[in-house]
Scaffold this active site. Sequence first.
Site, PDB file in Angstrom:
ATOM      1  N   LYS A 208       0.841  -1.174   0.000  1.00 42.70           N
ATOM      2  CA  LYS A 208       0.000   0.000   0.000  1.00 42.70           C
ATOM      3  C   LYS A 208       0.889   1.242   0.000  1.00 42.70           C
ATOM      4  CE  LYS A 208      -1.290   1.831   3.878  1.00 42.70           C
ATOM      5  NZ  LYS A 208      -0.261   2.408   4.759  1.00 42.70           N
TER       6      LYS A 208
ATOM      7  N   LYS B  67      -2.319 -10.115  10.696  1.00 40.96           N
ATOM      8  CA  LYS B  67      -2.139 -10.167  12.155  1.00 40.96           C
ATOM      9  C   LYS B  67      -3.000 -11.303  12.687  1.00 40.96           C
ATOM     10  CE  LYS B  67      -1.445  -5.179  12.723  1.00 40.96           C
ATOM     11  NZ  LYS B  67      -0.345  -4.766  13.548  1.00 40.96           N
TER      12      LYS B  67
ATOM     13  N   ASP C  17      -3.588   6.818   4.494  1.00 42.10           N
ATOM     14  CA  ASP C  17      -2.610   5.942   5.130  1.00 42.10           C
ATOM     15  C   ASP C  17      -3.267   4.800   5.914  1.00 42.10           C
ATOM     16  OD1 ASP C  17       0.102   5.303   5.817  1.00 42.10           O
ATOM     17  OD2 ASP C  17      -0.309   6.031   7.847  1.00 42.10           O
TER      18      ASP C  17
ATOM     19  N   HIS D 195      -6.442  -0.382   6.137  1.00 43.24           N
ATOM     20  CA  HIS D 195      -6.537  -1.167   7.376  1.00 43.24           C
ATOM     21  C   HIS D 195      -7.899  -1.018   8.061  1.00 43.24           C
ATOM     22  CE1 HIS D 195      -2.330  -1.395   6.630  1.00 43.24           C
ATOM     23  NE2 HIS D 195      -1.979  -0.291   7.258  1.00 43.24           N
TER      24      HIS D 195
HETATM   25  C1  BG6 Z   1       1.103   1.413   8.004  1.00 44.23           C
HETATM   26  C2  BG6 Z   1       1.012   2.899   7.957  1.00 44.23           C
HETATM   27  O1  BG6 Z   1       0.383   0.837   6.963  1.00 44.23           O
HETATM   28  O2  BG6 Z   1       0.594   0.953   9.251  1.00 44.23           O
HETATM   29  C3  BG6 Z   1       1.780   3.516   9.094  1.00 44.23           C
HETATM   30  O3  BG6 Z   1       1.545   3.357   6.723  1.00 44.23           O
HETATM   31  C4  BG6 Z   1       1.316   2.944  10.413  1.00 44.23           C
HETATM   32  O4  BG6 Z   1       1.651   4.924   9.097  1.00 44.23           O
HETATM   33  C5  BG6 Z   1       1.314   1.428  10.368  1.00 44.23           C
HETATM   34  O5  BG6 Z   1       2.217   3.392  11.399  1.00 44.23           O
HETATM   35  C6  BG6 Z   1       0.668   0.857  11.607  1.00 44.23           C
HETATM   36  O6  BG6 Z   1       0.839  -0.523  11.617  1.00 44.23           O
HETATM   37  P1  BG6 Z   1       0.849  -1.339  12.967  1.00 44.23           P
HETATM   38  O7  BG6 Z   1       0.961  -2.759  12.562  1.00 44.23           O
HETATM   39  O8  BG6 Z   1       2.016  -0.860  13.763  1.00 44.23           O
HETATM   40  O9  BG6 Z   1      -0.460  -1.014  13.653  1.00 44.23           O
END
Ligand code: BG6
Length: 497
Positions: free
Chosen positions: A159, A193, A246, A251
């Site tokens: 992404k 995850k 982002d 997500h």
């Molecule tokens: C990424 C984003 O996809 O996910 C980041 O680009 C973010 O900005 C990260 O910090 C968070 O991932 P996780 O697994 O630490 O929650």
Amino acid sequence: MFPRFLDVPPDPCIIIILGASGDLTSRKLIPELFSLHRKGGLPERFQIVGCARSPMTTEQFRTALADSLHNVTDETQGWEQFSTRIHYRELIYDSGESYTELAGFLQELDADHRTEGNRIFYLALPMFLYGTTAQLLGEAGLSSQKSGGTGWSRIVVEKPYGSDRASAAELDTTIHRYFDEKQIFRIDHYLAKETVQNLLMFRFANAIFEPLWNRNYIDHVDIIACESLGVEKRAGYYEKSGVFRDMFQNHMMQLLALTAMEPPNRFETDPVHDEKVKVFRSLRPISEDGVFENVVLGQYGPGMVNGKKVRGYRDEDGVDPQSLTPTYGSMRVFIDNWRWKDVPFYLTSGKRLASKLTRISIRFKDVPVSMFGGVLEEGITANVLTLGIHPEERITLKFQTKNPGSKVCLRSVTMDFNYLQGYAGTVLAAYEKALLDCMHGDRMLFWHSEGIDLTWEFIEPVINQCEMCSDRVERLKPYEAGSWGPAEAAELKSRMG
Ligand code: BG6
């Protein structure tokens, strides 16, 4: 020998990382491939080729990776042996000739290491290079399922997949010209995850939750992905992206879909994907003039995080001192189908908040009538089921019991399940799982084309309005680093009563 967690070892293959001098390669891809190697999860016949523009020898590349590995883990035993599988190739990203040379090199590796022409091309590149790279890989004959006469070819795309609906569609068209949908692995590390995957098991392998999992019993759902980290060294990307591109288009939408989807008829890629797509299709569109009834935007200022003073977003390296990029978003979303009509889903994500916290909370409705009205001093707290993703991988259910003693008095107690409790087996980190699934050709935990399009269609008017409204400055609420975000986010909820 493969450990028990891998009943079927992946095929022999070569993974080619394009963008190998970048942060993702040294911080995530190589350490997690190495970790898989230590767990015995890689095929015996497996090679890694790092490609980037910088002139570098394989030896120099291996040394740079070894140095970075020390910043990620203390467990480096086995690196010497693992690193012999790593090679480096200089690649000019927009030169067809360079890809033809790469193809020749891969054939040599196949011959030397019997990797059978199976290749994974991992684009760890800036997004603007995705299309060109896919095209030139295709033109060099590297996208063919039958590259070199045998073997398969897959492409992994990180992404962000596009910066809006049109650019995502254009990218998709380019990639599809050379790769079939089944060869494309659009990564979303949240899907890999463990606790996110558990959502489907939890919902659909237990008979007791599904009857309650709907508008009749659920008051609202909170999905949060908060971080204490700031923008770190990614200002160049983040300034153009902001929190909605982002975190939300990808997500947050996946967490929403897994929480809200109907049970698929089989636990297989297409049925699971179809049910998610139905959720995305049912998202109630947010019209541009209704955006600020449903969205709160914030940007972090200076503050204290984990006992340390930190800079505000506008003072971070590479950030415009007048920047209006949101680092925090809270959004109310509705899903217009029979199950969820009028149940608000609050999605919240932000940087530099009080702590790292990712979780989904299902808040059930209040009891319809309280028969304790006359005797209880306080009201009855509603039940909350929380699916913790980070830092605590746990499921908790909050409910009411009577306090021991003669007085009629309630207390909220929590039933608690820690995800790793009673399990001593191998646990895979998100990228390990994603890389392994890709080697197996299993696309269930990756984005599919239609989902990408539908989520962009939903989120784009929100982003447009946030970026183009005349009162943009006032709409961006400052919050102190180390807090839980702007107070206006709580008001968004209270407006619903
Ligand atoms: C990424 C984003 O996809 O996910 C980041 O680009 C973010 O900005 C990260 O910090 C968070 O991932 P996780 O697994 O630490 O929650």
